[in-house]
Design a protein around this motif. Structure first.
Motif, PDB file in Angstrom:
ATOM      1  N   PHE A  67      -7.752   1.494  17.739  1.00 26.76           N
ATOM      2  CA  PHE A  67      -6.414   2.041  17.531  1.00 26.76           C
ATOM      3  C   PHE A  67      -6.413   3.292  16.656  1.00 26.76           C
ATOM      4  O   PHE A  67      -5.363   3.909  16.459  1.00 26.76           O
ATOM      5  N   LYS A  68      -7.572   3.664  16.088  1.00 30.86           N
ATOM      6  CA  LYS A  68      -7.603   4.756  15.107  1.00 30.86           C
ATOM      7  C   LYS A  68      -7.125   6.088  15.673  1.00 30.86           C
ATOM      8  O   LYS A  68      -6.316   6.792  15.068  1.00 30.86           O
ATOM      9  N   ALA A  69      -7.639   6.444  16.848  1.00 33.69           N
ATOM     10  CA  ALA A  69      -7.327   7.764  17.407  1.00 33.69           C
ATOM     11  C   ALA A  69      -5.830   7.934  17.621  1.00 33.69           C
ATOM     12  O   ALA A  69      -5.250   8.973  17.299  1.00 33.69           O
ATOM     13  N   HIS A  70      -5.191   6.898  18.141  1.00 34.83           N
ATOM     14  CA  HIS A  70      -3.764   6.987  18.428  1.00 34.83           C
ATOM     15  C   HIS A  70      -2.927   6.906  17.153  1.00 34.83           C
ATOM     16  O   HIS A  70      -1.803   7.407  17.109  1.00 34.83           O
ATOM     17  N   HIS A  71      -3.481   6.272  16.112  1.00 35.98           N
ATOM     18  CA  HIS A  71      -2.704   6.064  14.894  1.00 35.98           C
ATOM     19  C   HIS A  71      -2.354   7.373  14.214  1.00 35.98           C
ATOM     20  O   HIS A  71      -1.291   7.503  13.592  1.00 35.98           O
ATOM     21  N   HIS A  72      -3.218   8.403  14.319  1.00 34.05           N
ATOM     22  CA  HIS A  72      -2.891   9.701  13.716  1.00 34.05           C
ATOM     23  C   HIS A  72      -1.571  10.244  14.267  1.00 34.05           C
ATOM     24  O   HIS A  72      -0.747  10.773  13.526  1.00 34.05           O
ATOM     25  N   HIS A  73      -1.381  10.129  15.583  1.00 35.19           N
ATOM     26  CA  HIS A  73      -0.137  10.630  16.194  1.00 35.19           C
ATOM     27  C   HIS A  73       1.067   9.826  15.704  1.00 35.19           C
ATOM     28  O   HIS A  73       2.138  10.390  15.431  1.00 35.19           O
ATOM     29  N   LEU A  74       0.911   8.497  15.605  1.00 31.79           N
ATOM     30  CA  LEU A  74       2.014   7.669  15.124  1.00 31.79           C
ATOM     31  C   LEU A  74       2.368   8.023  13.681  1.00 31.79           C
ATOM     32  O   LEU A  74       3.551   8.117  13.316  1.00 31.79           O
ATOM     33  N   ARG A  75       1.336   8.244  12.847  1.00 36.25           N
ATOM     34  CA  ARG A  75       1.598   8.573  11.455  1.00 36.25           C
ATOM     35  C   ARG A  75       2.303   9.919  11.326  1.00 36.25           C
ATOM     36  O   ARG A  75       3.264  10.058  10.565  1.00 36.25           O
ATOM     37  N   ILE A  98       0.857  -1.192   0.000  1.00 32.14           N
ATOM     38  CA  ILE A  98       0.000   0.000   0.000  1.00 32.14           C
ATOM     39  C   ILE A  98       0.891   1.239   0.000  1.00 32.14           C
ATOM     40  O   ILE A  98       1.808   1.351   0.817  1.00 32.14           O
ATOM     41  N   LEU A  99       0.620   2.172  -0.915  1.00 39.08           N
ATOM     42  CA  LEU A  99       1.371   3.428  -1.016  1.00 39.08           C
ATOM     43  C   LEU A  99       0.472   4.568  -0.550  1.00 39.08           C
ATOM     44  O   LEU A  99      -0.661   4.705  -1.012  1.00 39.08           O
ATOM     45  N   THR A 100       0.980   5.393   0.410  1.00 39.03           N
ATOM     46  CA  THR A 100       0.217   6.536   0.888  1.00 39.03           C
ATOM     47  C   THR A 100       0.988   7.820   0.642  1.00 39.03           C
ATOM     48  O   THR A 100       2.217   7.833   0.612  1.00 39.03           O
ATOM     49  N   GLY A 101       0.232   8.917   0.489  1.00 42.65           N
ATOM     50  CA  GLY A 101       0.848  10.219   0.287  1.00 42.65           C
ATOM     51  C   GLY A 101       1.107  10.933   1.605  1.00 42.65           C
ATOM     52  O   GLY A 101       0.953  10.370   2.698  1.00 42.65           O
ATOM     53  N   HIS A 102       1.449  12.222   1.517  1.00 40.76           N
ATOM     54  CA  HIS A 102       1.884  12.975   2.683  1.00 40.76           C
ATOM     55  C   HIS A 102       0.788  13.096   3.746  1.00 40.76           C
ATOM     56  O   HIS A 102       1.068  13.147   4.938  1.00 40.76           O
ATOM     57  N   HIS A 103      -0.459  13.132   3.337  1.00 43.52           N
ATOM     58  CA  HIS A 103      -1.561  13.302   4.284  1.00 43.52           C
ATOM     59  C   HIS A 103      -2.149  11.970   4.740  1.00 43.52           C
ATOM     60  O   HIS A 103      -3.207  11.947   5.381  1.00 43.52           O
ATOM     61  N   GLY A 104      -1.475  10.882   4.410  1.00 47.61           N
ATOM     62  CA  GLY A 104      -1.943   9.579   4.862  1.00 47.61           C
ATOM     63  C   GLY A 104      -3.047   8.990   4.009  1.00 47.61           C
ATOM     64  O   GLY A 104      -3.658   8.000   4.407  1.00 47.61           O
ATOM     65  N   ASN A 105      -3.323   9.577   2.835  1.00 51.05           N
ATOM     66  CA  ASN A 105      -4.355   9.019   1.957  1.00 51.05           C
ATOM     67  C   ASN A 105      -3.756   7.955   1.052  1.00 51.05           C
ATOM     68  O   ASN A 105      -2.609   8.069   0.599  1.00 51.05           O
ATOM     69  N   ILE A 106      -4.516   6.938   0.759  1.00 56.71           N
ATOM     70  CA  ILE A 106      -4.038   5.799  -0.022  1.00 56.71           C
ATOM     71  C   ILE A 106      -3.951   6.195  -1.496  1.00 56.71           C
ATOM     72  O   ILE A 106      -4.905   6.695  -2.081  1.00 56.71           O
ATOM     73  N   GLY A 133      -7.703   6.877  -2.363  1.00 54.62           N
ATOM     74  CA  GLY A 133      -8.093   8.198  -1.879  1.00 54.62           C
ATOM     75  C   GLY A 133      -8.572   8.216  -0.438  1.00 54.62           C
ATOM     76  O   GLY A 133      -8.704   9.283   0.161  1.00 54.62           O
ATOM     77  N   GLN A 134      -8.826   7.034   0.128  1.00 56.71           N
ATOM     78  CA  GLN A 134      -9.276   6.958   1.520  1.00 56.71           C
ATOM     79  C   GLN A 134      -8.073   7.095   2.464  1.00 56.71           C
ATOM     80  O   GLN A 134      -6.940   6.729   2.121  1.00 56.71           O
ATOM     81  N   PRO A 135      -8.304   7.608   3.682  1.00 58.19           N
ATOM     82  CA  PRO A 135      -7.202   7.665   4.651  1.00 58.19           C
ATOM     83  C   PRO A 135      -6.800   6.257   5.064  1.00 58.19           C
ATOM     84  O   PRO A 135      -7.626   5.345   5.089  1.00 58.19           O
ATOM     85  N   ILE A 136      -5.523   6.079   5.383  1.00 57.20           N
ATOM     86  CA  ILE A 136      -5.019   4.753   5.756  1.00 57.20           C
ATOM     87  C   ILE A 136      -5.741   4.210   6.980  1.00 57.20           C
ATOM     88  O   ILE A 136      -5.827   3.002   7.191  1.00 57.20           O
ATOM     89  N   GLU A 137      -6.341   5.110   7.786  1.00 55.34           N
ATOM     90  CA  GLU A 137      -7.054   4.669   8.996  1.00 55.34           C
ATOM     91  C   GLU A 137      -8.281   3.821   8.684  1.00 55.34           C
ATOM     92  O   GLU A 137      -8.837   3.189   9.587  1.00 55.34           O
TER      93      GLU A 137
END
Length: 412
Positions: free
Chosen positions: A58-66, A19-27, A47-51
Motif C-alpha cells: 500500500f506504500k506507493a498509493h499512500h503518498h497520493h492519499l496523504r 501519532i502526530l505528523t508534520g506537513h511532509h508526513g514525517n512523524i 522523524g521517519q515518514p509515516i509510510e
C-alpha cells in the motif's frame, strides 16, 4: 504545571495509539501505546515518514492519499468499507482502525492519527463466520433427517436441536461481544478527540496569559495583570470541571459510586446549592427558586448536589446574559420533583433522544465549551437514587430538565 501534567498523562496513558505528523508526513510524536502496537521505540520512529508503518503493497498509493488529505484536510474515519492494516517493526501486519484529526500551528498543518488495534475483533468476526457455517451444516442435516428418517427422527431431532440451540447461543454471545467492542472503540475515539480539543483551548489561555503577566511589572499595569489572572483562574476552573466529569463517569462505569442516605432539609439544601452557583452567573442572569411541600427527605446529598450543580451549570452555559433561570421544587408524601428551566438556545427534537448518552452534544452547541457528559451523569445519578429524568426543550425558547426521586429512599 498541574494542567500540563494532566495533558501529558492523557497522551501517555491513552490505550489507543496516537501519532502526530508534520506537513511532509514525517512523524513528530508517538505515544507509548503506538510504540507497543508497532514494536518501535520512540527514538527509532521520530522523524521517519509515516509510510514506515504502511504495508509494502500500500506504500506507493499512500503518498497520493496523504497529499490529497493535506490539500483538503478534514476530521474523518479512514478506510470505511475496506480493511486497513499497519506494519510492525518485525514486518508483520495488524488490522487497524484509524481516525484522523488536524490543526495548524505557525501556518504548518499537523495531522493526528488515532489508531486502534482490531486484531481481537477480526478474530471474533472469523469465529462468527465459522459458527454460521456450522449452523448451516446442522440445519441442512436436520432437513435431511426429517426427509429420510421415520423411526429415529424424534431422538435425532432432539439431539440436533440441542446442538443448534448451543450454536445459536454462542453466535448471539459472539455478536454481543463484537457490538460491545465496537461501541467501546467508538466511545474511546470520541473521548480522545473531545479531550484533546477541550484541554487545548484553556491550556493555551493559561500559557498565553502567564507569558503576558511577566510583561506587566509596574503598579499602573495592575489592572492588566488582574485581567490575565482572572483568565487563568477561569481556564483552570474549566479544566477542573472537565476532569471532575471524567472521574465521575469512570466511577459510574466501574460501579464504584456508593449510596449514602441521610435525612436533611431539602429546601435549605436547594437554597445553599443555588447560592453557591451564583458566582458563575453571566452578566444580568438571575435565579428564581420556588418551593412547595414538605421540607424533610431521605436521600444522598452528595449525588443530589452533583445533579443540581450540573443542571444549573447547563442552564447558565446555554443561556444569554440578562436571562432568568427557574428552579421549582415540589414535594409530596412519596416524590420530590426538582425542575431547572432556562430560556436559552434549546435543543432540536432529533438531538433530544441522544442527550443522555455520554459525550453527545446537540448540533447547536458545538461552539459552546463542554464535554457532553453532564446530562449523562445526571441521568446515571438519578437512576442510582431510583428516580426518573425528564427533558422538555424547544429551539430558541429554552429547556426544562426535571428529576423525580423518592422522598424516602429504600436504603434509608
Amino acid at each position: 504545571m498541574l494542567d500540563q501534567a494532566h495533558m501529558t498523562s492523557l497522551f501517555e496513558n491513552a490505550t489507543e495509539g496516537i501519532i502526530l505528523t508534520g506537513h511532509h508526513g514525517n512523524i513528530v510524536l508517538v505515544n507509548p501505546a503506538a510504540e507497543r502496537m508497532f514494536g518501535y521505540q520512540n527514538r527509532e520512529i521520530i522523524g521517519q515518514p509515516i509510510e514506515i508503518l504502511i504495508p509494502a503493497q500500500f506504500k506507493a498509493h499512500h503518498h497520493h492519499l496523504r497529499d490529497g488529505f493535506y490539500k483538503t484536510p478534514s476530521n474523518r474515519v479512514m478506510g470505511q468499507g475496506r480493511d486497513l492494516f499497519g506494519k510492525k517493526k518485525d514486518g508483520s501486519n495488524i488490522p487497524v482502525e484509524v481516525s484522523l484529526s488536524h490543526y495548524k500551528k505557525d501556518d504548518e498543518l499537523f495531522v493526528i492519527a488515532f489508531i486502534v488495534d482490531i486484531t481481537r475483533r477480526k478474530e471474533i468476526e472469523r469465529n462468527m463466520l465459522e459458527q454460521q457455517k456450522e449452523l448451516q451444516k446442522v440445519s441442512t442435516e436436520i432437513r435431511k433427517l426429517n426427509a429420510e428418517l421415520e423411526v429415529k427422527v424424534e431422538e435425532r431431532t432432539v439431539i440436533l436441536k440441542e446442538a443448534l440451540q448451543k450454536l445459536e447461543q454462542s453466535q448471539r454471545e459472539l455478536s454481543e461481544a463484537l457490538d460491545k467492542e465496537k461501541q467501546l472503540s467508538e466511545i474511546k475515539s470520541r473521548f480522545v478527540s473531545m479531550a484533546s480539543h477541550e484541554f487545548r483551548t484553556p491550556l493555551s489561555t493559561v500559557l498565553s496569559s502567564a507569558s503576558l503577566l511577566a510583561k506587566y511589572t509596574t503598579t499602573e499595569e495592575q489592572e492588566k495583570r488582574s485581567r490575565h489572572i482572572d483568565k487563568i483562574k477561569s481556564s483552570v476552573r474549566h479544566l477542573n470541571d472537565i476532569l471532575e466529569d471524567f472521574l465521575s463517569l469512570g466511577k459510574l462505569d466501574e460501579g464504584k459510586v456508593a449510596i449514602s442516605i441521610s435525612g436533611f432539609d431539602l429546601k435549605s439544601f436547594i437554597d445553599d446549592t443555588t447560592e453557591d452557583m451564583k458566582g458563575l452567573l453571566k452578566k444580568g442572569q438571575h435565579i428564581r427558586v420556588d418551593y412547595t411541600g414538605e421540607h424533610f427527605i431521605h436521600s444522598d446529598k452528595k449525588l443530589l448536589r452533583n445533579i443540581i450543580i450540573n443542571l444549573i451549570t447547563n442552564a447558565i452555559k446555554f443561556s444569554d446574559e440578562d436571562s432568568g433561570i427557574s428552579i421549582q421544587t415540589s414535594v409530596n408524601d412519596e416524590i420530590a420533583s426538582i425542575s431547572v428551566t432556562d430560556h436559552g438556545i434549546g435543543i432540536a427534537p432529533e438531538d433530544q433522544v441522544h442527550l443522555f448518552s455520554s459525550f453527545f452534544r446537540g448540533a447547536n452547541a458545538n461552539n459552546i465549551a463542554g464535554t457532553g457528559m453532564g446530562l449523562h451523569i445526571v441521568k446515571r445519578y438519578t437512576d442510582l437514587l431510583q428516580g426518573q429524568t425528564k427533558l422538555e426543550s424547544e429551539l430558541q425558547k429554552g429547556t426544562r430538565v426535571t428529576i423525580s426521586i423518592p422522598v424516602n429512599h429504600p436504603a434509608s
